[in-house]
Every structure is written in structure tokens, then in C-alpha cells.
Design a protein around this motif. Structure first.
Motif, PDB file in Angstrom:
ATOM      1  N   SER A 142       0.873  -1.183   0.000  1.00  0.00           N
ATOM      2  CA  SER A 142       0.000   0.000   0.000  1.00  0.00           C
ATOM      3  C   SER A 142       0.909   1.232   0.000  1.00  0.00           C
ATOM      4  O   SER A 142       1.050   1.924   1.001  1.00  0.00           O
ATOM      5  CB  SER A 142      -0.896   0.002   1.243  1.00  0.00           C
ATOM      6  OG  SER A 142      -1.645  -1.180   1.336  1.00  0.00           O
ATOM      7  N   TYR A 143       1.520   1.503  -1.140  1.00  0.00           N
ATOM      8  CA  TYR A 143       2.644   2.444  -1.223  1.00  0.00           C
ATOM      9  C   TYR A 143       2.291   3.725  -1.982  1.00  0.00           C
ATOM     10  O   TYR A 143       3.162   4.477  -2.395  1.00  0.00           O
ATOM     11  CB  TYR A 143       3.803   1.727  -1.929  1.00  0.00           C
ATOM     12  CG  TYR A 143       5.179   2.119  -1.455  1.00  0.00           C
ATOM     13  CD1 TYR A 143       5.557   1.982  -0.116  1.00  0.00           C
ATOM     14  CD2 TYR A 143       6.129   2.616  -2.351  1.00  0.00           C
ATOM     15  CE1 TYR A 143       6.825   2.324   0.307  1.00  0.00           C
ATOM     16  CE2 TYR A 143       7.402   2.954  -1.933  1.00  0.00           C
ATOM     17  CZ  TYR A 143       7.741   2.815  -0.604  1.00  0.00           C
ATOM     18  OH  TYR A 143       9.002   3.153  -0.181  1.00  0.00           O
ATOM     19  N   LEU A 144       0.986   3.979  -2.145  1.00  0.00           N
ATOM     20  CA  LEU A 144       0.552   5.078  -3.014  1.00  0.00           C
ATOM     21  C   LEU A 144       1.017   6.436  -2.504  1.00  0.00           C
ATOM     22  O   LEU A 144       1.459   7.279  -3.289  1.00  0.00           O
ATOM     23  CB  LEU A 144      -0.973   5.060  -3.160  1.00  0.00           C
ATOM     24  CG  LEU A 144      -1.566   6.078  -4.138  1.00  0.00           C
ATOM     25  CD1 LEU A 144      -0.992   5.877  -5.538  1.00  0.00           C
ATOM     26  CD2 LEU A 144      -3.077   5.967  -4.164  1.00  0.00           C
ATOM     27  N   GLU A 145       0.924   6.664  -1.205  1.00  0.00           N
ATOM     28  CA  GLU A 145       1.332   7.964  -0.661  1.00  0.00           C
ATOM     29  C   GLU A 145       2.817   8.220  -0.913  1.00  0.00           C
ATOM     30  O   GLU A 145       3.209   9.306  -1.350  1.00  0.00           O
ATOM     31  CB  GLU A 145       1.033   8.032   0.839  1.00  0.00           C
ATOM     32  CG  GLU A 145       1.368   9.375   1.478  1.00  0.00           C
ATOM     33  CD  GLU A 145       0.935   9.448   2.924  1.00  0.00           C
ATOM     34  OE1 GLU A 145      -0.095  10.106   3.202  1.00  0.00           O
ATOM     35  OE2 GLU A 145       1.614   8.855   3.789  1.00  0.00           O
ATOM     36  N   ASN A 146       3.634   7.202  -0.636  1.00  0.00           N
ATOM     37  CA  ASN A 146       5.077   7.353  -0.844  1.00  0.00           C
ATOM     38  C   ASN A 146       5.412   7.602  -2.305  1.00  0.00           C
ATOM     39  O   ASN A 146       6.232   8.469  -2.639  1.00  0.00           O
ATOM     40  CB  ASN A 146       5.808   6.106  -0.352  1.00  0.00           C
ATOM     41  CG  ASN A 146       5.617   5.862   1.132  1.00  0.00           C
ATOM     42  OD1 ASN A 146       4.499   5.635   1.588  1.00  0.00           O
ATOM     43  ND2 ASN A 146       6.695   5.900   1.891  1.00  0.00           N
ATOM     44  N   ILE A 147       4.780   6.825  -3.205  1.00  0.00           N
ATOM     45  CA  ILE A 147       5.033   6.968  -4.631  1.00  0.00           C
ATOM     46  C   ILE A 147       4.603   8.349  -5.122  1.00  0.00           C
ATOM     47  O   ILE A 147       5.313   9.016  -5.891  1.00  0.00           O
ATOM     48  CB  ILE A 147       4.292   5.869  -5.426  1.00  0.00           C
ATOM     49  CG1 ILE A 147       4.933   4.508  -5.167  1.00  0.00           C
ATOM     50  CG2 ILE A 147       4.293   6.189  -6.917  1.00  0.00           C
ATOM     51  CD1 ILE A 147       6.349   4.378  -5.699  1.00  0.00           C
ATOM     52  N   THR A 148       3.436   8.809  -4.662  1.00  0.00           N
ATOM     53  CA  THR A 148       2.933  10.114  -5.071  1.00  0.00           C
ATOM     54  C   THR A 148       3.881  11.230  -4.646  1.00  0.00           C
ATOM     55  O   THR A 148       4.181  12.145  -5.433  1.00  0.00           O
ATOM     56  CB  THR A 148       1.535  10.367  -4.474  1.00  0.00           C
ATOM     57  OG1 THR A 148       0.630   9.351  -4.936  1.00  0.00           O
ATOM     58  CG2 THR A 148       0.996  11.729  -4.883  1.00  0.00           C
ATOM     59  N   GLU A 149       4.373  11.153  -3.430  1.00  0.00           N
ATOM     60  CA  GLU A 149       5.286  12.189  -2.944  1.00  0.00           C
ATOM     61  C   GLU A 149       6.639  12.135  -3.656  1.00  0.00           C
ATOM     62  O   GLU A 149       7.236  13.166  -3.956  1.00  0.00           O
ATOM     63  CB  GLU A 149       5.474  12.051  -1.433  1.00  0.00           C
ATOM     64  CG  GLU A 149       4.245  12.438  -0.630  1.00  0.00           C
ATOM     65  CD  GLU A 149       3.777  13.849  -0.948  1.00  0.00           C
ATOM     66  OE1 GLU A 149       4.475  14.811  -0.568  1.00  0.00           O
ATOM     67  OE2 GLU A 149       2.727  13.996  -1.597  1.00  0.00           O
TER      68      GLU A 149
END
Length: 276
Positions: A142-149
Motif C-alpha cells: 500500500s505504497y501510493l502515498e510514498n510513490i505520489t510524494e
């Protein structure tokens, strides 16, 4: 490309997972990224230990042992004719109570030389870390926040993004790295207990190396204003090792320093010695 999927070595073009895989549907799973060095796997055991700890926490059981992971990766490196490789291990809870284990290797991207000689710039993230998160301390898919940033950082001329706590007062970690500061020859890094920080493998190795070098090494909460006032700042990650930071947002840190260089050299020596 030959990959490993659920006990078999197959061509990636023939690989498939269930449409009901809970990793795909809900992001329920974990992963590890690491690199090979001269065909060896210097820190593999540490990665598998972290993976197993997280698998136990989330109740996902797999059959692959530590020895099996080593054999699988050696086979993949040979099959894909790689010695310096990017390695990705992904485990999801799968479907019908059968977890999915996917492993692949590919050519390791080169680190731009200017990152090492001049340092990188890091933006200040819009995301924040809260003490109540139960997932941030694990390498979940669940890595969406990290990838987005991370993508936001790259689009705006930065290389990574510094995430603060919800008050905006404390530095926590970067979107895809842990962060360290050097002040008066002491090495500081945010501790794992104050906020849910990923227990990075390179972070762990660097702390040990700094102590072996008889550098004062401190794990504690670090104020953002302390970080931008540091003599040196660097980030750590399993793919790129140790990368100096020359700017955080509008705050100039300066050129890479001698402590960063000393630790980086020791880290490289450690990795090479482990695969001899």
C-alpha cells in the motif's frame, strides 16, 4: 525475463495472478527491494528477517525459508545474466488463503554521479506521519502515498521528499529513504519508537558502522529546525546506499561532508566484504 512466482521459475510474459488476489484488490501485502553486489547478496538476511517480522504481524504465512530465498535469487541472477541487479520480492495474502510470492530481478539503474559529488535536493512533503499508523513501520505494498510524494518531488526538480510528523515540527523519514543528520561530528537519526518509521536495512547497517567508527550516534526525535541547521545531511536506502543532501526545501545544507563520505566508504567496503 525469468521470474519466480509461487514456487516456479517462468517467463514473465507467461506470469499471471488471480484477479481476486488481496494484494491487487486491497494492497494487503509486503515487499522488499534490495540489490546484488558482484553477483552476491550482502544484506539479504536482514531483508528476509524484516519481511518475516512483517508477515507475522499481518498474519501472512509463506513456505519459502531464508535459505530458499537465497537459492531463488541466485538462480534468477544467473538466469537473467545479472551481477549488479535491482531485486524485488513481493508477498501478498493472495486468494483463497494461498499467498502470492513474486520475485524478479532487473538491471540496476546507475546512480547519477552528481548525486554523490554534489548531493541532492529534497522537498518538504505535504504528507505527514502520525503515531497511530500501524502500517508505516512496515514495507507494505500500500505504497501510493510514498510513490505520489516521490513523483511530486521529481516533477518539481527534487529527488526525494521529506515527511514530517503531523505537527510539522519533527522530521520523520523520506518517501523512499531514511534520513540522517551530522552535527558537531555526531550522527543523528529519528528513532523508531517516536513515530512509525520504516526500519530501513541500510539505516540499520549505517548505525552499526557509525558506532564501529567511534562516532557518537544518537537515535531520537529530531526537530525539523535541527535538521536544516545540521552540518551534513544524508539519506539511506538499499538500492542507492548513502546519498548526501545539499538542500531541503528552501534551506541550504551545503556540499557533502567528511562524515557522510567516511560512512559511505565504509558501507561500500562492508557490502563488498560480505560477498567475497
Amino acid at each position: 525475463m525469468i521470474i519466480y512466482l509461487n514456487g516456479k521459475f517462468i517467463d514473465s510474459k507467461k506470469a499471471h495472478i488471480s484477479p481476486f488476489d488481496e494484494g491487487y484488490l486491497f494492497g494487503k501485502g509486503l515487499f522488499e527491494t534490495l540489490r546484488s553486489v558482484n553477483g552476491g547478496l550482502p544484506f539479504l538476511n536482514l531483508h528476509i528477517d524484516r519481511l518475516n517480522n512483517s508477515l507475522r504481524f499481518f498474519g501472512i504465512k509463506i513456505n519459502e525459508s531464508k535459505a530458499a530465498f537465497h537459492s531463488i535469487l541466485k538462480h534468477l541472477l544467473k538466469a537473467n545474466r545479472l551481477t549488479e541487479a535491482y531485486i524485488r520480492i513481493t508477498v501478498s495474502s493472495g486468494a483463497d488463503n494461498k499467498p502470492t510470492v513474486l520475485i524478479y530481478v532487473k538491471k540496476l539503474p546507475e546512480i547519477p554521479k552528481k548525486y554523490l559529488t554534489n548531493g541532492i535536493s529534497v522537498m518538504i512533503s505535504q504528507a505527514s506521519r502520525t503515531k497511530g499508523s500501524i502500517t508505516s513501520g512496515h514495507k507494505t505494498i500500500s505504497y501510493l502515498e510514498n510513490i505520489t510524494e516521490r513523483e511530486s518531488a521529481l516533477k518539481t526538480g527534487y529527488v526525494n521528499a521529506l515527511i514530517l510528523d503531523c505537527s510539522g515540527e519533527y522530521a520523520v523519514e523520506c518517501a523512499s529513504a531514511n534520513i540522517f543528520a551530522v552535527k558537531n561530528n555526531a550522527v543523528l537519526t529519528p528513532d523508531l519508537s517516536s513515530f512509525p518509521i520504516l526500519p530501513g536495512i541500510t539505516r540499520q547497517v549505517v548505525i552499526k558502522l557509525a558506532k564501529e567508527l567511534e562516532l557518537k550516534t544518537i537515535e531520537r526525535k529530531i526537530l525539523f529546525i535541527e535538521l536544516v541547521d545540521a552540518d551534513e545531511v544524508f539519506i539511506t536506502g538499499s538500492l542507492n546506499g548513502i546519498i548526501p543532501v545539499n538542500r531541503i526545501g528552501k534551506y541550504k545544507i551545503g556540499k557533502p561532508g567528511k562524515i557522510t563520505a567516511l560512512i559511505a566508504n565504509q558501507y561500500i567496503k562492508k557490502a563488498i566484504n560480505l560477498v567475497k
